[in-house]
Write a protein that holds these residues in place. Structure first.
Motif, PDB file in Angstrom:
ATOM      1  N   ASP A 183       6.153   8.231   3.581  1.00  0.00           N
ATOM      2  CA  ASP A 183       7.554   8.029   3.216  1.00  0.00           C
ATOM      3  C   ASP A 183       8.352   7.424   4.359  1.00  0.00           C
ATOM      4  OD1 ASP A 183       7.251  10.359   4.708  1.00  0.00           O
ATOM      5  OD2 ASP A 183       8.886  11.405   3.704  1.00  0.00           O
ATOM      6  N   LEU A 184       8.010   7.786   5.605  1.00  0.00           N
ATOM      7  CA  LEU A 184       8.679   7.186   6.754  1.00  0.00           C
ATOM      8  C   LEU A 184       8.307   5.720   6.910  1.00  0.00           C
ATOM      9  CD1 LEU A 184       8.399   9.980   9.500  1.00  0.00           C
ATOM     10  CD2 LEU A 184      10.433   9.301   8.215  1.00  0.00           C
ATOM     11  N   ILE A 185       7.057   5.407   6.625  1.00  0.00           N
ATOM     12  CA  ILE A 185       6.598   4.025   6.783  1.00  0.00           C
ATOM     13  C   ILE A 185       7.265   3.114   5.762  1.00  0.00           C
ATOM     14  CG2 ILE A 185       4.599   2.490   6.681  1.00  0.00           C
ATOM     15  CD1 ILE A 185       2.898   4.849   7.651  1.00  0.00           C
ATOM     16  N   ILE A 186       7.292   3.541   4.491  1.00  0.00           N
ATOM     17  CA  ILE A 186       7.889   2.668   3.479  1.00  0.00           C
ATOM     18  C   ILE A 186       9.384   2.494   3.729  1.00  0.00           C
ATOM     19  CG2 ILE A 186       8.386   4.449   1.724  1.00  0.00           C
ATOM     20  CD1 ILE A 186       7.416   2.370  -0.351  1.00  0.00           C
ATOM     21  N   LYS A 187      10.056   3.537   4.211  1.00  0.00           N
ATOM     22  CA  LYS A 187      11.477   3.402   4.551  1.00  0.00           C
ATOM     23  C   LYS A 187      11.659   2.414   5.700  1.00  0.00           C
ATOM     24  CE  LYS A 187      15.688   6.044   5.544  1.00  0.00           C
ATOM     25  NZ  LYS A 187      16.199   5.065   6.524  1.00  0.00           N
ATOM     26  N   TYR A 188      10.784   2.487   6.671  1.00  0.00           N
ATOM     27  CA  TYR A 188      10.838   1.570   7.807  1.00  0.00           C
ATOM     28  C   TYR A 188      10.667   0.118   7.341  1.00  0.00           C
ATOM     29  CZ  TYR A 188       8.920  -0.941  11.864  1.00  0.00           C
ATOM     30  OH  TYR A 188       8.650  -1.864  12.845  1.00  0.00           O
ATOM     31  N   VAL A 189       9.701  -0.117   6.460  1.00  0.00           N
ATOM     32  CA  VAL A 189       9.460  -1.476   5.959  1.00  0.00           C
ATOM     33  C   VAL A 189      10.647  -1.959   5.129  1.00  0.00           C
ATOM     34  CG1 VAL A 189       7.948  -2.926   4.558  1.00  0.00           C
ATOM     35  CG2 VAL A 189       6.955  -1.131   5.972  1.00  0.00           C
ATOM     36  N   GLN A 190      11.148  -1.101   4.255  1.00  0.00           N
ATOM     37  CA  GLN A 190      12.281  -1.478   3.410  1.00  0.00           C
ATOM     38  C   GLN A 190      13.531  -1.739   4.242  1.00  0.00           C
ATOM     39  OE1 GLN A 190      12.297   1.897   0.754  1.00  0.00           O
ATOM     40  NE2 GLN A 190      10.943   0.915  -0.723  1.00  0.00           N
ATOM     41  N   ASP A 191      13.799  -0.877   5.213  1.00  0.00           N
ATOM     42  CA  ASP A 191      14.963  -1.065   6.083  1.00  0.00           C
ATOM     43  C   ASP A 191      14.832  -2.346   6.901  1.00  0.00           C
ATOM     44  OD1 ASP A 191      15.990   1.286   5.118  1.00  0.00           O
ATOM     45  OD2 ASP A 191      15.576   2.472   6.911  1.00  0.00           O
ATOM     46  N   SER A 192      13.630  -2.644   7.345  1.00  0.00           N
ATOM     47  CA  SER A 192      13.401  -3.873   8.118  1.00  0.00           C
ATOM     48  C   SER A 192      13.690  -5.107   7.274  1.00  0.00           C
ATOM     49  CB  SER A 192      11.958  -3.913   8.633  1.00  0.00           C
ATOM     50  OG  SER A 192      11.668  -2.809   9.463  1.00  0.00           O
ATOM     51  N   ALA A 193      13.233  -5.099   6.019  1.00  0.00           N
ATOM     52  CA  ALA A 193      13.483  -6.226   5.125  1.00  0.00           C
ATOM     53  C   ALA A 193      14.971  -6.403   4.866  1.00  0.00           C
ATOM     54  CB  ALA A 193      12.735  -6.025   3.805  1.00  0.00           C
ATOM     55  N   GLU A 194      15.663  -5.285   4.676  1.00  0.00           N
ATOM     56  CA  GLU A 194      17.107  -5.347   4.412  1.00  0.00           C
ATOM     57  C   GLU A 194      17.876  -5.804   5.648  1.00  0.00           C
ATOM     58  OE1 GLU A 194      20.732  -2.375   2.941  1.00  0.00           O
ATOM     59  OE2 GLU A 194      18.656  -1.667   2.974  1.00  0.00           O
ATOM     60  N   MET A 195      17.475  -5.328   6.811  1.00  0.00           N
ATOM     61  CA  MET A 195      18.168  -5.641   8.057  1.00  0.00           C
ATOM     62  C   MET A 195      18.217  -7.148   8.321  1.00  0.00           C
ATOM     63  SD  MET A 195      17.246  -4.221  11.879  1.00  0.00           S
ATOM     64  CE  MET A 195      17.579  -2.531  11.360  1.00  0.00           C
ATOM     65  N   TYR A 196      17.152  -7.860   7.945  1.00  0.00           N
ATOM     66  CA  TYR A 196      17.083  -9.294   8.234  1.00  0.00           C
ATOM     67  C   TYR A 196      17.244 -10.156   6.978  1.00  0.00           C
ATOM     68  CZ  TYR A 196      15.711  -7.920  12.894  1.00  0.00           C
ATOM     69  OH  TYR A 196      15.708  -7.389  14.172  1.00  0.00           O
ATOM     70  N   GLY A 197      17.740  -9.564   5.918  1.00  0.00           N
ATOM     71  CA  GLY A 197      18.020 -10.320   4.707  1.00  0.00           C
ATOM     72  C   GLY A 197      16.792 -10.781   3.953  1.00  0.00           C
ATOM     73  N   ILE A 198      15.648 -10.261   4.318  1.00  0.00           N
ATOM     74  CA  ILE A 198      14.407 -10.662   3.657  1.00  0.00           C
ATOM     75  C   ILE A 198      14.377 -10.144   2.220  1.00  0.00           C
ATOM     76  CG2 ILE A 198      11.882 -10.441   3.727  1.00  0.00           C
ATOM     77  CD1 ILE A 198      12.183 -10.191   6.812  1.00  0.00           C
ATOM     78  N   THR A 250       0.812  -1.213   0.000  1.00  0.00           N
ATOM     79  CA  THR A 250       0.000   0.000   0.000  1.00  0.00           C
ATOM     80  C   THR A 250       0.844   1.261   0.000  1.00  0.00           C
ATOM     81  OG1 THR A 250      -1.862  -1.066   1.121  1.00  0.00           O
ATOM     82  CG2 THR A 250      -1.687   1.319   1.352  1.00  0.00           C
ATOM     83  N   TRP A 251       1.924   1.237   0.760  1.00  0.00           N
ATOM     84  CA  TRP A 251       2.754   2.429   0.932  1.00  0.00           C
ATOM     85  C   TRP A 251       3.607   2.715  -0.290  1.00  0.00           C
ATOM     86  CZ3 TRP A 251       0.594   4.809   4.674  1.00  0.00           C
ATOM     87  CH2 TRP A 251      -0.080   4.054   5.636  1.00  0.00           C
ATOM     88  N   SER A 252       3.729   1.741  -1.164  1.00  0.00           N
ATOM     89  CA  SER A 252       4.379   1.958  -2.453  1.00  0.00           C
ATOM     90  C   SER A 252       3.369   2.434  -3.491  1.00  0.00           C
ATOM     91  CB  SER A 252       5.043   0.666  -2.934  1.00  0.00           C
ATOM     92  OG  SER A 252       5.453   0.762  -4.279  1.00  0.00           O
ATOM     93  N   LEU A 253       2.150   1.889  -3.429  1.00  0.00           N
ATOM     94  CA  LEU A 253       1.123   2.211  -4.423  1.00  0.00           C
ATOM     95  C   LEU A 253       0.605   3.635  -4.271  1.00  0.00           C
ATOM     96  CD1 LEU A 253      -0.878   1.264  -6.667  1.00  0.00           C
ATOM     97  CD2 LEU A 253      -2.424   0.616  -4.809  1.00  0.00           C
TER      98      LEU A 253
END
Length: 489
Positions: free
Chosen positions: A81-96, A46-49
């Motif tokens: 913009d803060l939410i999508i960065k949070y989600v993206q950073d979370s995915a990157e942090m754990y290798g998802i 949603t936060w990308s769309l």
């Protein structure tokens, strides 16, 4: 592992639900392989769309955020913009992020009882066709159509010579500076758009057929400030998160049992913030009880501030017709917008619109009951993530993910290759249907035929509240109304 199986689990969707499910799999079932299939070009769902001005959460981020990665900002309501960065950073942090195939749209999903597997027909990068197989399907696709908004009948809208834009497909090049804008709608999107547009437009009018309940919410309250100042960071976060889980539950429970008092409280809070030129009735007097539709929030009362400073207003009425430059209401009132924003709601769609079948036979989600709000009747080795409507979506999504991880662990331990919820003919005959999304909103009513069903008994009851659901995920009955089938995959 059989050569026909590509992954143990395929997660469809890389939004909040998909990323959370991936984390739980890595945490609870590290022996299982998985992949995320995402139809868009990036993480976020949603936060990308959505790209409309002022896009923000309508839930607090302490519970809308992941329970396994703290939301460290001081604002409870956050911008997109803060939410999508949070989600993206979370995915990157754990290798998802390394486990995601972007631009992979799932067109259809078919379960094969013989092969004990799902086959996903995928279109990659807009043209390449491929099939991916897995033992388990996790549908994290949300509940609305990404391609089409809810159709709305606005008489004469085709005659309007100005610009018409829907928030779901916002034109980033839209010039609304010093323009007269009318937002048609009264939900969370309209409430979000109004104060942001009002800063640059000549005037913004929110035109609503019927009003919504609207409460002001501080971006950071005194209790949170105190906890951050005087407690260790980890403890402060846990307490703040607990507060945001507990208080909405208490509030919704109170409002459920004392609807008249709830109406009085919410309307009274609104009346205190309205300018004298804006009467509480009819503009802020809904015909339904609080929480029968989503309760809208505005951070630090920004919506009411726009009304008080005169940059925005509210009009309640029914549209008679739209001409080249005018919106005529049945009351005789006329509005003269340069731009019309149709914030008229979402179009409900399950499983991202893909075709689902079992052994080649089409599977209709809307005719099936929801087992514990997690799995669908007669659909093997699959779960569908639906969150809450009166609390943060992520709380429900995480309860689903933890339940799925528990089921997968038990399947592996017992040598089970297929689990499928079953509702007996006698039980179905006696069952009284209940809604999965317990809202009276227009978009929910319009999309009822797309949603699965809940029941009034046993494993088919709709979700209740987070603590009951998370305890159910950890310790609850996962045997009743479920076939556990051993065999060779």
């Amino acid at each position: 592992m059989a050569s026909t199986i590509d992954y143990d689990v395929v997660i469809i969707g890389a939004g909040i639900s998909g990323i959370n499910c991936a984390y739980r799999l890595q945490e609870r079932n590290p022996e299982l392989s998985y992949i995320i299939l995402e139809g868009r070009h990036e993480v976020g769902g949603t936060w990308s769309l959505f790209q409309y001005p002022g896009l923000r959460s309508d839930s607090d981020l302490y519970t809308f955020g992941f329970p396994w990665r703290n939301w460290t900002e001081t604002t409870s309501i956050a911008q997109g913009d803060l939410i999508i960065k949070y989600v993206q950073d979370s995915a990157e942090m754990y290798g998802i992020d390394k486990r995601i195939l972007f631009n992979h749209r799932v067109d259809s999903a078919n379960w094969s009882t013989v092969k004990k597997s799902w086959g996903f027909d995928v279109t990659a990068d807009g043209s390449t066709k491929k099939t991916i197989r897995s033992r388990w399907a996790q549908f994290c696709t949300g509940y609305y159509d990404y391609k089409s908004p809810l159709p709305s009948v606005i008489p004469g809208i085709e005659n309007f010579k100005g610009e018409v834009v829907h928030p779901q497909f916002w034109n980033k090049d839209l010039d609304y500076k010093d323009k007269n804008v009318v937002i048609i709608g009264s939900g969370a999107t309209a409430v979000t758009l109004l104060p942001v547009l009002a800063k640059d437009t000549s005037h913004v009018t929110m035109l609503q057929r019927s009003p919504s309940y609207l409460l002001s919410q501080p971006t950071e309250d005194a209790a949170e400030k105190f906890m951050r100042a005087w407690l260790p960071a980890a403890l402060a976060y846990r307490l703040i998160r607990f507060k945001w889980i507990l208080l909405p539950f208490l509030l919704t429970t109170f409002f459920k049992y004392f609807p008249a008092t709830a109406k009085k409280m919410v309307k009274g809070a609104a009346a205190k913030q309205l300018p004298e030129t804006t009467p509480i009735d009819p503009h802020f007097t809904p015909k339904y009880n609080v929480f029968q539709q989503r309760l809208c929030f505005c951070p630090d009362g920004d919506f009411y501030k726009s009304l008080r400073n005169g940059s925005a207003s509210v009009e309640t009425g029914t549209i008679d017709t739209v001409t080249q430059d005018t919106i005529k209401l049945t009351s005789g009132r006329e509005l003269h917008p340069d731009i019309i924003v149709t914030a008229t709601g979402l179009k409900i769609q399950m499983a991202g619109g893909m075709k689902i079948s079992v052994d080649g036979e089409p599977y209709d989600v809307s005719t099936k009951f929801f087992w514990k709000g997690v799995m669908l009747e007669d659909l093997p080795n699959a779960a569908m993530t639906i969150g809450y409507v009166d609390a943060s979506w992520t709380l429900g999504a995480d309860a689903t993910a933890q339940m799925v991880c528990r089921i997968l662990k038990r399947m592996r331990k017992e040598g089970v290759t297929e689990v499928v919820p079953r509702c007996s003919d006698a039980e179905r005959k006696a069952m009284k249907e209940k809604p999965v999304l317990n809202l009276t909103s227009t978009y929910v009513k319009a999309g009822k035929s797309e949603l699965p069903k809940a029941g009034d008994r046993g494993q088919w009851r709709p979700r209740s509240y987070y603590y009951e659901d998370i305890l159910m995920a950890w310790f609850g009955d996962i045997r009743s109304n479920m076939d556990w089938i051993k065999g060779v995959a």
